[in-house]
Motif scaffolding. Structure first.
Motif, PDB file in Angstrom:
ATOM      1  N   ARG A   1      38.329 -24.660  18.981  1.00  0.00           N
ATOM      2  CA  ARG A   1      38.263 -23.234  19.311  1.00  0.00           C
ATOM      3  C   ARG A   1      37.362 -22.491  18.322  1.00  0.00           C
ATOM      4  O   ARG A   1      36.620 -21.577  18.701  1.00  0.00           O
ATOM      5  CB  ARG A   1      39.661 -22.617  19.313  1.00  0.00           C
ATOM      6  CG  ARG A   1      40.520 -23.025  20.479  1.00  0.00           C
ATOM      7  CD  ARG A   1      40.041 -22.438  21.797  1.00  0.00           C
ATOM      8  NE  ARG A   1      40.237 -20.987  21.853  1.00  0.00           N
ATOM      9  CZ  ARG A   1      39.796 -20.211  22.831  1.00  0.00           C
ATOM     10  NH1 ARG A   1      39.107 -20.735  23.835  1.00  0.00           N
ATOM     11  NH2 ARG A   1      40.029 -18.912  22.811  1.00  0.00           N
ATOM     12  N   LEU A   2      37.418 -22.882  17.054  1.00  0.00           N
ATOM     13  CA  LEU A   2      36.528 -22.281  16.067  1.00  0.00           C
ATOM     14  C   LEU A   2      35.071 -22.557  16.422  1.00  0.00           C
ATOM     15  O   LEU A   2      34.218 -21.654  16.345  1.00  0.00           O
ATOM     16  CB  LEU A   2      36.836 -22.829  14.673  1.00  0.00           C
ATOM     17  CG  LEU A   2      38.157 -22.383  14.032  1.00  0.00           C
ATOM     18  CD1 LEU A   2      38.390 -23.139  12.736  1.00  0.00           C
ATOM     19  CD2 LEU A   2      38.160 -20.885  13.784  1.00  0.00           C
ATOM     20  N   ARG A   3      34.806 -23.794  16.814  1.00  0.00           N
ATOM     21  CA  ARG A   3      33.427 -24.148  17.190  1.00  0.00           C
ATOM     22  C   ARG A   3      32.989 -23.371  18.421  1.00  0.00           C
ATOM     23  O   ARG A   3      31.861 -22.887  18.496  1.00  0.00           O
ATOM     24  CB  ARG A   3      33.341 -25.657  17.430  1.00  0.00           C
ATOM     25  CG  ARG A   3      33.589 -26.496  16.167  1.00  0.00           C
ATOM     26  CD  ARG A   3      33.547 -27.984  16.455  1.00  0.00           C
ATOM     27  NE  ARG A   3      33.774 -28.756  15.237  1.00  0.00           N
ATOM     28  CZ  ARG A   3      34.847 -29.502  15.002  1.00  0.00           C
ATOM     29  NH1 ARG A   3      35.823 -29.583  15.926  1.00  0.00           N
ATOM     30  NH2 ARG A   3      34.974 -30.171  13.873  1.00  0.00           N
ATOM     31  N   GLU A   4      33.880 -23.264  19.398  1.00  0.00           N
ATOM     32  CA  GLU A   4      33.562 -22.517  20.617  1.00  0.00           C
ATOM     33  C   GLU A   4      33.301 -21.043  20.326  1.00  0.00           C
ATOM     34  O   GLU A   4      32.541 -20.379  21.040  1.00  0.00           O
ATOM     35  CB  GLU A   4      34.708 -22.655  21.629  1.00  0.00           C
ATOM     36  CG  GLU A   4      34.849 -24.046  22.215  1.00  0.00           C
ATOM     37  CD  GLU A   4      36.168 -24.237  22.945  1.00  0.00           C
ATOM     38  OE1 GLU A   4      36.923 -23.247  23.088  1.00  0.00           O
ATOM     39  OE2 GLU A   4      36.462 -25.377  23.357  1.00  0.00           O
ATOM     40  N   ALA A   5      33.922 -20.529  19.263  1.00  0.00           N
ATOM     41  CA  ALA A   5      33.738 -19.131  18.881  1.00  0.00           C
ATOM     42  C   ALA A   5      32.449 -18.916  18.093  1.00  0.00           C
ATOM     43  O   ALA A   5      32.163 -17.781  17.680  1.00  0.00           O
ATOM     44  CB  ALA A   5      34.934 -18.653  18.075  1.00  0.00           C
ATOM     45  N   GLY A   6      31.711 -19.991  17.857  1.00  0.00           N
ATOM     46  CA  GLY A   6      30.413 -19.865  17.210  1.00  0.00           C
ATOM     47  C   GLY A   6      30.363 -20.255  15.755  1.00  0.00           C
ATOM     48  O   GLY A   6      29.314 -20.104  15.105  1.00  0.00           O
TER      49      GLY A   6
END
Length: 210
Positions: A115-120
């Motif tokens: 989720r952190l990666r998906e958030a940029g």
């Protein structure tokens, strides 16, 4: 018993240690998290949350979530005990287990990291996140465990069942453990204990090391 597990899952690792400490036999049923096995319909029918571990008891009941599974094992197979005799020390052991199980591990679970990666967030920021939460949590654990033996005595118990898998994760993520001499003492004792050795990720049938 049947244990749905993944070799590198720290929550599965906890349950494997508890089973080994109690000398309980089980069949390992690997669920490959990297290949999405936890999302397969057949496994979701076992555990609607789609996570490991899950334990099918000798009586056929299906249990999920490592704290509940470990409590079940302690209640149904009370010897050897994972909790100390004194109520105050039992509470301290549960406290350390909760720091690891509730405050450290969930924050570096793969679903959170994704989720952190998906958030940029880039990989450097993700690594800083992991290091922060593991280091902060272990710093508290370092102050709460005893000066000799395992976390709370000469024999391993609940706190050790939680701590050793968390240290495996810390090493995977290159977290510096140099400032935690008490924790490193416990790790050294666990490294030569047969129950911890048999539960280690590298010894599991789904490990690439096998």
């Amino acid at each position: 018993m049947e244990l749905y597990t993944y070799y590198r899952s720290t929550s599965s690792y906890r349950v494997r240690i508890a089973l080994a400490l109690k000398g309980l036999a089980y069949q390992s049923l690997p669920v490959n998290l990297l290949q999405g096995g936890q999302r397969d319909a057949a496994y979701v029918a076992v555990n609607p949350q789609g996570r490991v571990p899950a334990l099918r008891t000798d009586g056929g009941d299906l249990l999920v979530q490592s704290p509940a599974i470990i409590e079940y094992l302690e209640e149904v197979y009370p010897q050897p005990a994972l909790l100390p005799v004194m109520a105050e020390v039992r509470a301290k052991a549960r406290g350390v287990a909760a720091i690891i199980g509730c405050d450290i591990h969930p924050l570096h679970n793969v679903s959170v990291l994704n989720r952190l990666r998906e958030a940029g967030h880039d990989e450097g920021q993700v690594s800083d996140w992991i290091d922060h939460w593991i280091s902060q949590g272990l710093a508290a654990v370092e102050q709460l465990i005893g000066d000799e033996g395992f976390c709370f005595g000469d024999t391993p118990g609940l706190a050790d069942v939680y701590l050793i898998p968390q240290l495996y994760a810390a090493e995977r993520f290159n977290v510096d453990l140099g400032g935690f001499p008490r924790i490193r003492r416990v790790a050294a004792l666990a490294a030569v204990h047969p129950a911890f050795a048999s539960a280690h990720p590298a010894r599991q049938p789904d490990s690439p090391a096998q």
